[in-house]
Design an enzyme around this catalytic site. Sequence first.
Site, PDB file in Angstrom:
ATOM      1  N   LYS A 177       0.809  -1.214   0.000  1.00 41.13           N
ATOM      2  CA  LYS A 177       0.000   0.000   0.000  1.00 41.13           C
ATOM      3  C   LYS A 177       0.846   1.269   0.000  1.00 41.13           C
ATOM      4  O   LYS A 177       0.615   2.183  -0.791  1.00 41.13           O
ATOM      5  CB  LYS A 177      -0.894  -0.011   1.247  1.00 41.13           C
ATOM      6  CG  LYS A 177      -1.812   1.167   1.347  1.00 41.13           C
ATOM      7  CD  LYS A 177      -2.906   0.869   2.315  1.00 41.13           C
ATOM      8  CE  LYS A 177      -2.326   0.335   3.618  1.00 41.13           C
ATOM      9  NZ  LYS A 177      -2.277   1.342   4.660  1.00 41.13           N
ATOM     10  N   LYS A 226       0.134  -6.410  -7.381  1.00 40.71           N
ATOM     11  CA  LYS A 226       1.140  -7.464  -7.614  1.00 40.71           C
ATOM     12  C   LYS A 226       0.739  -8.353  -8.782  1.00 40.71           C
ATOM     13  O   LYS A 226       1.006  -9.568  -8.787  1.00 40.71           O
ATOM     14  CB  LYS A 226       1.373  -8.296  -6.341  1.00 40.71           C
ATOM     15  CG  LYS A 226       1.756  -7.408  -5.145  1.00 40.71           C
ATOM     16  CD  LYS A 226       2.413  -8.163  -4.034  1.00 40.71           C
ATOM     17  CE  LYS A 226       2.706  -7.216  -2.864  1.00 40.71           C
ATOM     18  NZ  LYS A 226       3.339  -7.858  -1.743  1.00 40.71           N
ATOM     19  N   SER A 270     -16.518   0.364  45.562  1.00 39.76           N
ATOM     20  CA  SER A 270     -16.681   1.304  44.440  1.00 39.76           C
ATOM     21  C   SER A 270     -15.332   1.842  43.953  1.00 39.76           C
ATOM     22  O   SER A 270     -15.010   3.001  44.155  1.00 39.76           O
ATOM     23  CB  SER A 270     -17.635   2.454  44.801  1.00 39.76           C
ATOM     24  OG  SER A 270     -17.320   3.024  46.041  1.00 39.76           O
TER      25      SER A 270
END
Lengths: 633, 325
Positions: free
Chosen positions: A37, A166, A541
Site C-alpha cells: 500500500k 502485484k 466502588s
Amino acid sequence: MSAGPSPDGQEFRAYVNAREDREILRFITCGSVDDGKSTLIGRLLYESRLVFQDQLARVEADSRRHGTQGDNLDLALLVDGLQAEREQGITIDVAYRTFSTARRSFIAADAPGHEQYTRNMATGASTADLAVVLIDARKGVLPQTCRHTTILSLLGVRRVILAINKMDLVDWSRDVYDGIAATFGDFAKRLDVTDVTCIPVSALTGDNVTGPSAAMDWYDGPPLLQALESADLTTGLQSGPFRMPVQWVNRPNAEFRGFAGTVASGQVHPGDPVLVCPSRKASVVERIVGPDGNLDRAGAGQAVTLTLADEIDVSRGDIIASIAEPPSLSDQFACHIVWMHETPLLPERPYLLKIGTRLAGAQVTAIKHRLNVDNLEHTAAKTLELNDIGYCNIGLDRKIAFDPYRELRETGGFILIDRYTHGTVGAGMIDFGLWRGSNLTPHQLAIDKPARAAQKNQKACVLWLTGLSGAGKSATANAVEKRLHAMGRHSYTLDGDNLRHGLTRDLGFTAADRVENVRRIAEVARLFVDAGLIVLVSVISPFRDERRMAREMMEEGEFIEVFVDCPIEVCEQRDPKGLYRKARAGEIGNFTGVDSPYEPPENPEIVLKTAEQGVDEVADQVVDYLRSRVDVA
Amino acid sequence: MNAWIAAGQQLQFIEPSLKENPMATHGRLGRLDQLEAEAIHIMREVAAGFVKPVMLYSVGKDSSVLVRLARKAFHPAAPPFPLLHVDTTWKFPEMYEFRGRTARETGMELIVHVNEEGLAKGIGPFTHGSALHTDVMKTQALKQALDKHGFDAALAGARRDEEMSRAKERVFSLRTRGHRWDPKNQRPELWRLYNTHIRQGESMRVFPLSNWTELDVWGYIDRENIPVVPLYFAAPRPVVRRSGTLIMVADERMKLEPGEEPEMKRVRFRTLGCYPLSGAIESDADSVPAIIREMLSATYSERQGRVIDHDGEGSMERKKQEGYF
C-alpha cells in the site's frame, strides 16, 4: 525561469483560478503492509511529479539504509513518515497527504492494515468520499479484505476501488483478476457498498497506476489515477434537508446576534423558515453573513453566521434546521460503536458524548451484540475491547436533535470522551432513536423529598464510603449510624456485601459487573434520599467514574464522598474475611488492590485515616462534618 | 509595481457586501473555499472549547493567512483571542516592521515574548549553533509564554505538507504538562468532531491549515489580497553563501568569515524565520502570481531552505516531541 504564460496574462489567471476551483476528493487506502500500500501511494505521488528533489534525495539515502527493495528506490519511504516506524518498517498511524492533478485535488488518508486497524481505519474512513482497497493478487480476498470493507460500509463509504496489486507476480493473469473481482463483488453485495470498480495494478512496476498497462491489454477500464479523477462525487448533501449545528453565538454589540456554524446539509436563504432544535422554536432567517459579507444563499460545507428574525434562545449545540424536514429528537439510540481505547467500554459507565457541536452525558445501556468484522457474525458481549465494534443502546442525559448516520454523517456520528482522562475512547453511528424514554412521563408525587425530610426534622443526604476491602467501611458505617440514631436522626445503611445476597446477586466482580453493581446501589440510595433518609453506603466502588455518576444522580450537596483511606498492607494484615489470602493464592480473581485497580478519590469531602485512628474517632469525625453543615444534620 | 503585490496594501476590514458566492456560481465549493471553511470551523471550535486560546503569530505568510481567516471566522466581532509572537530577536528587520503594522491595522492584541534568560546569556545562532538557539529562543520561549499567560490552546499555521512527520499530526494535537508531543498517544479524529477536553496543565496545539499546501497558501494570498512581508518577493539583497545556503547579511551581528564578501543577488525567501537560519533562493518572482508560477515549476520543497531541518534525520520529529510547535 521556466517557460510558461506570463503571470500578468489572462491565460495564467484563468489557469490559477481553475486550480483553485477544483474539487477535493478525500479517499482512504486500506490494505496491509504486505499488500504494497505504501508503495502504491508513493508511486502515485512520484508519478504525479509531486515529489521534490530534496525529498527524493532523502528517500534515496533512506532506501540504502532502511529500504526493502535492494538497490531500487523504495517508494514506500516517501509515505512512512515517522522515524520510529521507518526503522521498524511499518506504518503505525493515519497519515494524510495532498496531491493533485489538472482535474482534481486529493487528500489521501493512509491507515495501517494490521495492529490498531479498526480504530485507524474508522478514523480515516469517517471523512472519506471513496476507498481504495488493496488486495495481493496472489492471495485473493482474505478475511482482512472483508474486515476493511465492513468498516467502510459502517462508516458510510459507499464507493470502493478494488486495486488488485502485484499482478506482475501472477503473470498479469486475467483469470486471477476475474476470480477476485467476482468473489469481492459477492461480499460487497451483503453490505452498504454500492459502487465497486476493480483495477489490476502493479505498484512496483507502475502498471495501471497512473497510465495504462501494456502487459494487461485485456483490461479496458481506467488506470487508478484516472478512476480517482473521474469518480462520481455527488453526495446528495447539497439537496438534503437544511441542518446547521451552532458552534458559536456571535454577539459583538447589542445590534448584532448571529449564530455561527458550518452548514452540514442542504441550502439556506434569507427568508427561509427554520426550526431551532431540540427546543423546537421556529423563526425565519434574516441574514446570512459569509466570510466576505452577506450571502444570498449558503449550502453544505460553507462556514457562515445566521441571524434570525426573532429573539429566541439559541446556543452552542443547537441545530438550526429546515422546518419542513426537521431532525428527530431523542435521548436514547440504537447505534454502532467502534471502541478505540485500551480500557474497555463498560455498560452503564458514564461518558461524555459529542455530536455535531452538542455535548451530553451518555451511558451505554446495553450491548446487543459484537460484530465480527471478518465474517459479519454477531456474538454476545458484556464489554467492548479496543478495536471491537458493537451494536448498542445508548442513553443520554438530555434530548438531542439527530439524523440517522446513513442519512447524514454530520448529525448522526458521535465520539465518546472519557470523563477522567478526557481522551477520545470511541466513535458511534446512530442507527435510530429509541422512544421508550420519551413515552414515559414521570408521575408527580404529591409528597416530595423536602416534605418527607422536614417531617423527620433533617435534610437527606448520602454518605458514600469508598475504600479497599478491610479498610473499615462497614465498621465506620455502623458506628456513625449508631450515633445518628442516638441523635434522633433517620438513617439507613446500604452495605455492598449484604446487597450481593439479593439486589446484586447476579453480578460478579469483573469491571463491567462492578459498574452495574455501583449503579444499582446508587439508584437505591437515591430512592432512600428521596424518602428523606440519611443514607450510608458502604461499598468498595473502585472507579472514579462510577462514584462521579452516583454524585451526579443526587442533587447538589447531597452526595458526601468519604474516603476510607487505609494502606493496602494494613488491610491485608487485618484481612477480616480472609479474602486477601485467597486472592494472593489465586483462589479468587478480580480482587481490588490485588489484581483489579482502585482509583482513589480526587476531592473527597471527608478522608478517614483508619490505619491511624480508632473507629470511634473516625465516626466522630463524620458526625462533626454533618453537624458543621447545618443543612444536613 | 504590479497590482497584485499585496505587500504594499492596507489590510482592509471586511465590509459586508454581496460578493460572488461559490455556491451560487458552481453549486459546490472549490478547493480554496473548502479549505477556508474548514479552517474557520476549526477556529470557532477553539474559541468555544477552550478557556484561554491564543494564536501564534510568526510574521510569515501562513500567519498572515491565519489572521485573515480568524477575522473572517468571527466577523463582525473581533477574534476572541490575542496574537502571540515568540521573538528570538534574530528576525529580519522587515519582519519587525511588518509585525507592528499588522497589530496596528488588525486591532488585535499582540503579545511579544522573548526568552530573557537566553537573551542575557547572549544565545544566538552564530555563536551557539542553530540547534541550541532554536531550542532556547524558540522552543523554550514558547513554553514559557504559554505557561506565563496560562493559554490552554495555541492556534498555529503548520501544514501537513511541510515535513514528513507532520503528515500524521492531528488538527488538534494534545501536549502533556511539559508541552511534549507523544506521537503514540494522540487522539483519533473523526468527522469534524474535535475533542477539546483537556486535563489541568495539558494544552492543545491546533492547526487550521493542516490540509493546505504551500501553493494553496499563495493562491489564497493572491485571491484575498493579503499583505505579506516584502522579503517573499525577489529584490537585490546582500547575501553570502554558507554550506550551500544563501544567507542574507541582515544586520551587524553577522560577522563575515575570512574570504566572505557579501554579493548583491536577486533573491527571495520561501520561508521566514531567524535570518541566519533562513536560506534565500535566487529568483525573479516579484509578485504573488509570479511566485505561484515559480512554484508550479519548483523542484525543491519549501523546507529545504530551513537550516534547522538538516540537523539530522528525523530532526523535526524530535523537536516536536520536545515541544516545538
